[in-house]
Design an enzyme around this catalytic site. Structure first.
Site, mmCIF file in Angstrom:
data_model
loop_
_atom_site.group_PDB
_atom_site.id
_atom_site.type_symbol
_atom_site.label_atom_id
_atom_site.label_comp_id
_atom_site.label_asym_id
_atom_site.label_seq_id
_atom_site.Cartn_x
_atom_site.Cartn_y
_atom_site.Cartn_z
ATOM 1 N N LYS A 56 -5.713 32.229 -24.400
ATOM 2 C CA LYS A 56 -4.693 31.383 -23.792
ATOM 3 C C LYS A 56 -3.742 31.379 -23.226
ATOM 4 C CE LYS A 56 -3.241 34.103 -28.644
ATOM 5 N NZ LYS A 56 -2.652 35.103 -28.857
ATOM 6 N N LYS B 187 -2.827 30.880 -39.254
ATOM 7 C CA LYS B 187 -1.227 29.922 -38.979
ATOM 8 C C LYS B 187 -1.509 29.388 -38.567
ATOM 9 C CE LYS B 187 0.496 34.324 -36.576
ATOM 10 N NZ LYS B 187 -0.219 34.909 -37.207
ATOM 11 N N LYS C 299 -11.330 29.720 -39.548
ATOM 12 C CA LYS C 299 -11.051 30.508 -40.609
ATOM 13 C C LYS C 299 -9.634 30.178 -40.844
ATOM 14 C CE LYS C 299 -8.528 33.998 -37.310
ATOM 15 N NZ LYS C 299 -7.620 35.442 -37.719
HETATM 16 P P1 ADP Z 1 -3.702 34.462 -37.849
HETATM 17 O O1 ADP Z 1 -4.615 33.934 -37.128
HETATM 18 O O2 ADP Z 1 -3.173 34.134 -38.598
HETATM 19 O O3 ADP Z 1 -2.438 35.174 -36.254
HETATM 20 P P2 ADP Z 1 -3.383 37.260 -37.161
HETATM 21 O O4 ADP Z 1 -4.549 37.655 -36.635
HETATM 22 O O5 ADP Z 1 -1.840 37.609 -37.378
HETATM 23 O O6 ADP Z 1 -4.007 35.621 -38.335
HETATM 24 O O7 ADP Z 1 -4.217 38.470 -38.972
HETATM 25 C C1 ADP Z 1 -3.726 39.518 -38.787
HETATM 26 C C2 ADP Z 1 -5.187 39.863 -39.784
HETATM 27 O O8 ADP Z 1 -5.423 39.294 -41.844
HETATM 28 C C3 ADP Z 1 -5.998 40.616 -39.206
HETATM 29 O O9 ADP Z 1 -6.619 41.591 -39.879
HETATM 30 C C4 ADP Z 1 -7.059 39.531 -40.016
HETATM 31 O O10 ADP Z 1 -8.185 40.216 -39.323
HETATM 32 C C5 ADP Z 1 -6.734 39.002 -41.155
HETATM 33 N N1 ADP Z 1 -6.743 37.870 -41.304
HETATM 34 C C6 ADP Z 1 -6.134 36.552 -40.415
HETATM 35 N N2 ADP Z 1 -6.903 35.432 -40.836
HETATM 36 C C7 ADP Z 1 -7.883 35.323 -42.145
HETATM 37 C C8 ADP Z 1 -8.664 35.137 -42.125
HETATM 38 N N3 ADP Z 1 -8.716 34.152 -42.653
HETATM 39 N N4 ADP Z 1 -9.126 35.519 -44.162
HETATM 40 C C9 ADP Z 1 -9.484 37.158 -43.531
HETATM 41 N N5 ADP Z 1 -8.399 37.704 -42.598
HETATM 42 C C10 ADP Z 1 -7.698 37.129 -41.764
HETATM 43 NA NA NA Z 2 -5.187 35.431 -34.397
#
Ligand code: ADP
Ligand code: NA
Length: 331
Positions: free
Chosen positions: A114, A201, A198
């Site tokens: 980052k 957001k 994956k």
């Molecule tokens: P993002 O990638 O959208 O920023 P976060 O890192 O904030 O999401 O993840 C919050 C929670 O959601 C974590 O427990 C993460 O493992 C789960 N999570 C995020 N994206 C996925 C995904 N595409 N599939 C399954 N679990 C996910």
């Molecule tokens: Na993330």
């Protein structure tokens, strides 16, 4: 209580969580409530690392809590609270930061990625010390188990190192060394437009994401335009048909049906049929989910009372831990 303690949280950094958050994390949190003493937190202090607009942060914190509740987090069985309501998180983070090597913190790959992207002037010290705040979140509750995704694994390792360090410097029972809670069952959801990445957001295009609070019509459209392949047969082949495999994963997770049974239903049919039916499945899930979220948001006093009660219960545990740890530090 005799049940092992578990802690997990998400950042209030968007108006809506997405289907990956729901299927990969929230459904798991809900399932864990019976067998674990669970704390589920909206980690707003972590969200400050990207200097959000204050009004947006406040609103997103409430919306995130409402989505936890709508998913089935039960404040009677679990502790649901907002991180900043329990000042002990920031206090313990300071103690831990004085036990963390500068080089050790600098080795965190998420920080390196980052900060490389944003440059030194665009990077806050908070982003650098973020993993230490996460360690405080966990150690503050004598947490035994932490459900973590791949991207948080290194931070949990740091948390374990810090707990072990406290125990060797200040006495064995200063901190509980947490373990990762590994679940085999949760689904990893991929981007609809780039099914090798994956769902996140921070995706390049919103068209690849299913946000839990998107209008069902928008979601149906995104599913219908999901990227597939030229093979033309509905099969679960993660390697050669990642787009179709992702649709099948979502279908299976939301209906509770086996992927094999779903594949059998679409033998000899094109992807269009699968997509139309999946859009229906997702819509059927989203409509009542969104009604529940709206219900919580339309009664702000009730939501505030739930969060206040959660903070009181969390604080009682946090204070006991922090008193013990500060005493060991000579404070
Ligand atoms: P993002 O990638 O959208 O920023 P976060 O890192 O904030 O999401 O993840 C919050 C929670 O959601 C974590 O427990 C993460 O493992 C789960 N999570 C995020 N994206 C996925 C995904 N595409 N599939 C399954 N679990 C996910
Ligand atoms: Na993330």
């Amino acid at each position: 209580s005799a049940r092992p303690r578990i802690f997990s949280g998400m950042q209030p950094t968007s108006d809506s969580l997405h289907l990956g958050n729901y299927l990969g994390a929230l459904t798991q949190w809900v399932a864990l409530q019976d067998d674990y003493d669970a704390l589920y937190c909206v980690v707003d202090l972590h969200a400050l690392t990207v200097a959000p607009d204050p009004a947006a942060l406040r609103e997103r914190t409430r919306r995130t809590a409402a989505q936890y509740l709508a998913a089935g987090v039960d404040p009677e069985r679990s502790i649901l609270f907002v991180q900043s309501h329990v000042a002990e998180h920031a206090e313990l983070a300071w103690l831990l930061s004085c036990q963390t090597g500068f080089g050790e913190a600098g080795r965190m790959t998420q920080f390196k990625d980052k900060s490389a992207k944003n440059g030194a002037e665009g990077t806050t010290v908070g982003l650098f010390t973020y993993p230490i705040l996460m360690a405080a979140d966990i150690l503050l509750y004598d947490t035994a188990l932490v459900p973590v995704g791949e991207d948080q694994r290194q931070h949990l390792e740091l948390t374990r190192d810090l707990a072990q360090r406290l125990n060797s410097r200040f006495g064995d029972d200063t901190a509980v060394v947490p373990d990762a809670h590994i679940v085999k069952a949760t689904a990893k959801i991929f981007d609809l437009q780039d099914p090798t990445a994956k769902m996140s957001k921070s995706a390049a295009s919103p068209n690849g994401i299913i946000e839990l609070l998107d209008p069902p019509k928008t979601v149906a459209k995104r599913i219908r335009s999901a990227v597939t392949d030229a093979i033309g047969e509905v099969r679960y082949d993660r390697e050669n048909q990642p787009g179709v495999a992702n649709l099948l994963t979502i279908f299976s997770a939301l209906t509770g049906r086996d992927v094999d049974a779903i594949v059998a239903d679409y033998a000899g049919k094109g992807y269009g049929h699968l997509k139309v039916d999946l859009a229906e499945v997702v819509t059927t899930f989203l409509e009542p989910f969104q009604e529940r979220v709206e219900g919580y948001l339309s009664e702000p006093d009730t939501l505030d009372a739930v969060l206040e009660d959660g903070a009181d219960r969390a604080r009682a545990i946090a204070r006991t831990t922090l008193d013990r740890v500060s005493d060991r530090f000579g404070l």
